[in-house]
Design a protein around this motif. Sequence first.
Motif, PDB file in Angstrom:
ATOM      1  N   UNK A 123       0.767  -1.206   0.066  1.00  0.00           N
ATOM      2  CA  UNK A 123       0.020  -0.111   0.015  1.00  0.00           C
ATOM      3  C   UNK A 123       1.058   1.139   0.022  1.00  0.00           C
ATOM      4  N   UNK A 124       0.683   2.137  -0.972  1.00  0.00           N
ATOM      5  CA  UNK A 124       1.772   3.304  -1.182  1.00  0.00           C
ATOM      6  C   UNK A 124       0.990   4.764  -0.637  1.00  0.00           C
ATOM      7  N   UNK A 125      -0.274   4.686  -0.498  1.00  0.00           N
ATOM      8  CA  UNK A 125      -0.832   5.889  -0.129  1.00  0.00           C
ATOM      9  C   UNK A 125      -2.504   5.560   0.389  1.00  0.00           C
ATOM     10  N   UNK A 126      -2.612   6.253   1.524  1.00  0.00           N
ATOM     11  CA  UNK A 126      -3.967   6.320   2.044  1.00  0.00           C
ATOM     12  C   UNK A 126      -4.463   7.781   2.201  1.00  0.00           C
ATOM     13  N   UNK A 127      -5.604   8.005   1.502  1.00  0.00           N
ATOM     14  CA  UNK A 127      -6.088   9.502   1.432  1.00  0.00           C
ATOM     15  C   UNK A 127      -7.496   9.494   1.412  1.00  0.00           C
TER      16      UNK A 127
END
Length: 282
Positions: A108-112
């Motif tokens: 997982x590279x980004x959570x937003x």
Amino acid sequence: MNCKNIKQKILIRAVLESFNHFPVKENRKTAFYFALDREEKIPSLSVDFEKNQAFDFGTGRSYDVISIVQQINKCSVSDALKYLAQFAGISENASSKTPTTKGENHRITKVQEVWHPALADYLKSRKVFEQKELVREIHYEIGGKQGFGIGFENQSGGFEIRSTYSKICLGKKDITLIQLSTKSSEIVIFEGFFDYLTYRNLEKNKTPTCDYLILNSTSMLFRAEEILKNYNKICLFLDNDDNGKSSKMKIQNHCKYKTVEDCSLIYHDFKDLNEWWCSDKR
């Protein structure tokens, strides 16, 4: 890709998840699933994630990703390859260089917050855009391929990922329990999180007076058994299919001395609550 590459490159976990099959027991390298071709109480399908293969101890049969599709869809190798084509092109032009979470087969590279126009349009197509604060935008990488989707977190920190192009789980599969009221005696159960978002849309600005349980798959029902002991009333918003009906019966049998209300009558002509909500016939 040829058959050899497909068997090696397409993750067996992703293929099983596309058919709503998830681990009952799991460790880092292997997991046990319920059989592909029969109902059972004790899982007999052993999956080796490193070898990308499965073995059914009940029948003695081995599976790769192609034969799994053949077994479930009752189709030829050619048709199985057509089905698997969706996993070879999972990319949706996601981009990020700073990893936040790592898993064995994914990153997982980004959570937003949800902001990408494609994901916003997807939520609008399911008529739950008003509930976008209840989900996240997740960017991820699987097997060197990048993708992104709507993410809904479960109790184990895994994410259910949905978009126009994907239906997968990143991380460990689990239920999601949402407790918004104080010591509520009522819980509402959904099979998938889009039905939960739909229900919150129906509630609009009402203050929640119950708790919510999203199974994220009927195969996760066993994880809910202890939780249900804490409630006097259970409202079911399950799918109108064999899995939904079977889960309803299991809950009714498990909670014989509690009030169990089947709310699927509201959308009896549709697969689930969200499909009914999106229909012009409701």
